[in-house]
Design an enzyme around this catalytic site. Structure first.
Site, PDB file in Angstrom:
ATOM      1  CE  LYS A  78      -1.840  10.616 -11.519  1.00 13.49           C
ATOM      2  NZ  LYS A  78      -1.270   9.313 -11.005  1.00 13.49           N
TER       3      LYS A  78
ATOM      4  CG  ASP B 157      -1.752   1.192   1.395  1.00 14.93           C
ATOM      5  OD1 ASP B 157      -1.633   2.120   0.569  1.00 14.93           O
ATOM      6  OD2 ASP B 157      -2.555   1.238   2.344  1.00 14.93           O
TER       7      ASP B 157
ATOM      8  CE1 TYR C  42      -6.700  10.132 -11.250  1.00 16.50           C
ATOM      9  CE2 TYR C  42      -6.808  11.603 -13.152  1.00 16.50           C
ATOM     10  CZ  TYR C  42      -6.320  10.465 -12.547  1.00 16.50           C
ATOM     11  OH  TYR C  42      -5.440   9.648 -13.236  1.00 16.50           O
TER      12      TYR C  42
ATOM     13  CB  ALA D 104      -2.928   6.145  -9.482  1.00 22.30           C
ATOM     14  CD1 TRP D 105      -9.181   8.191  -6.940  1.00 23.84           C
ATOM     15  CD2 TRP D 105      -9.314   7.278  -4.897  1.00 23.84           C
ATOM     16  NE1 TRP D 105     -10.490   8.267  -6.537  1.00 23.84           N
ATOM     17  CE2 TRP D 105     -10.599   7.712  -5.276  1.00 23.84           C
ATOM     18  CE3 TRP D 105      -9.145   6.676  -3.647  1.00 23.84           C
ATOM     19  CZ2 TRP D 105     -11.718   7.573  -4.458  1.00 23.84           C
ATOM     20  CZ3 TRP D 105     -10.270   6.535  -2.831  1.00 23.84           C
ATOM     21  CH2 TRP D 105     -11.532   6.971  -3.233  1.00 23.84           C
ATOM     22  CB  THR D 106      -7.538   5.360 -11.660  1.00 22.20           C
ATOM     23  OG1 THR D 106      -8.056   4.086 -11.276  1.00 22.20           O
ATOM     24  CG2 THR D 106      -6.021   5.307 -11.680  1.00 22.20           C
TER      25      THR D 106
END
Ligand SMILES: NC(=O)c1ccc[n+]([C@@H]2O[C@H](COP(=O)([O-])OP(=O)(O)OC[C@H]3O[C@@H](n4cnc5c(N)ncnc54)[C@H](OP(=O)(O)O)[C@@H]3O)[C@@H](O)[C@H]2O)c1
Length: 284
Positions: A129, A36, A125, A60-62
């Protein structure tokens, strides 16, 4: 050379791991369950145990829409998590290759965004990024490559071509937005470019743009998907306003590069789409 891949069960991570293994590179591919990246201690342990030469961060959180209402969770992965990876890598003299996104741009330009264009994300988002890029640059100032890419599609995950093929098989007609333009990028092509960067075949520091050639709209992309897959469905253009989503998308996010010949160039997205359909057919 030894490579460590984070987020290795994701769409891009799977292709990077497969390409690295096929190239005979010693590879440690860690899924989210195995590492993680939001846990700094776990990242440091994993990197110091593996002693890689290069870490490719595909984690990534996508969920672009989900990030609007869960921006802290998204930031923990895309911002702090990216920093954790770069810090741990720098601590063992490894190079970090971090994957970022066209969504760091607001989409107001009408010609391809280059690396020096100011980032100004319109969505949560995109902001996470951009935060990740800043964290990586801070944690490993002289040992990172940030690779901005866009509109990924590949056999290893849910993606636009798969959705269009499913819908086109179910319906006689399909409305697809024609006022968002970008560069669809086949993950199989991007994976090879990331390995070129990792192995030094293309050694580029700082931020680079790597995406499929020739921008198009989602509508144009969908038409070609339906055409190449031989489906009988009428694809019609519509506007973003007709298809509201929680997160704003850039109206124009084509990526170009001003970095010269050292940056890997990807084939046109249409070649990527043909390759994707061939890989998909083989997997069935
Ligand atoms: N998809 C696109 O269109 C696109 C466009 C431009 C840039 N990018 C960037 O390209 C990269 C790869 O994206 P992708 O399309 O391959 O996305 P993906 O299929 O969603 O893969 C991301 C992977 O990261 C994992 N992950 C999430 N949180 C994590 C954590 N805390 N620690 C470790 N792993 C974690 C996910 O696991 P779970 O599935 O279990 O959550 C998933 O396996 C990302 O940096 C993304 O921002 C994507």
């Amino acid at each position: 050379m030894r490579l460590l891949i984070t987020g290795a069960a994701g769409m891009l991570g799977q292709d990077v791991a497969a390409a690295a293994t096929a190239a005979g590179i010693e590879t440690l591919a860690l899924s989210r369950g195995e590492l993680d990246i939001a846990d700094p201690g776990a990242v440091e342990d994993a990197v110091s145990r593996a002693r890689p030469h290069v870490v490719v961060n595909c984690a990534a959180w996508t969920d672009v829409d989900g990030a609007e209402s869960h921006d802290r969770d998204a930031l923990a992965v895309n911002g702090a998590g990216a920093g954790n990876v770069a810090r741990a890598a720098a601590g063992t003299d490894a190079w970090t290759i971090h994957v970022s996104s066209d969504y760091v741009f607001d989409g107001t330009k009408r010609e391809p965004y280059v690396e020096s264009d100011p980032a100004s994300p319109a969505s949560a988002y995109g902001r996470t990024k951009l935060a990740g890029e800043q964290e990586v640059a801070r944690a490993a100032p002289s040992a990172h490559t940030i690779v901005r890419t866009s509109w990924l599609f590949g056999a290893g995950g849910p993606c636009f071509p798969a959705t269009i093929m499913r819908l086109a098989a179910e319906r006689d007609e399909l409305n697809v937005v024609d006022d968002q333009v970008g560069c669809p990028t086949f993950t199989g092509h991007l994976a090879v470019a990331l390995l070129e960067l990792a192995t030094g075949a293309a050694a580029v520091a700082g931020t680079v743009h790597v995406a499929g050639g020739s921008p198009c709209s989602w509508y144009e992309f969908a038409r070609r998907i339906v055409e190449l897959s031989g489906l009988d469905c009428d694809v019609r253009p519509c506007t973003t306003a007709e298809m509201p989503r929680p997160a704003p998308r850039p109206a124009y996010s084509a990526l170009g590069t001003e970095r010269g010949d050292e940056v890997p160039r990807l084939p046109n997205w249409e070649l990527g789409l043909e390759r994707y359909l061939a890989v998909r057919a083989l997997a069935r």
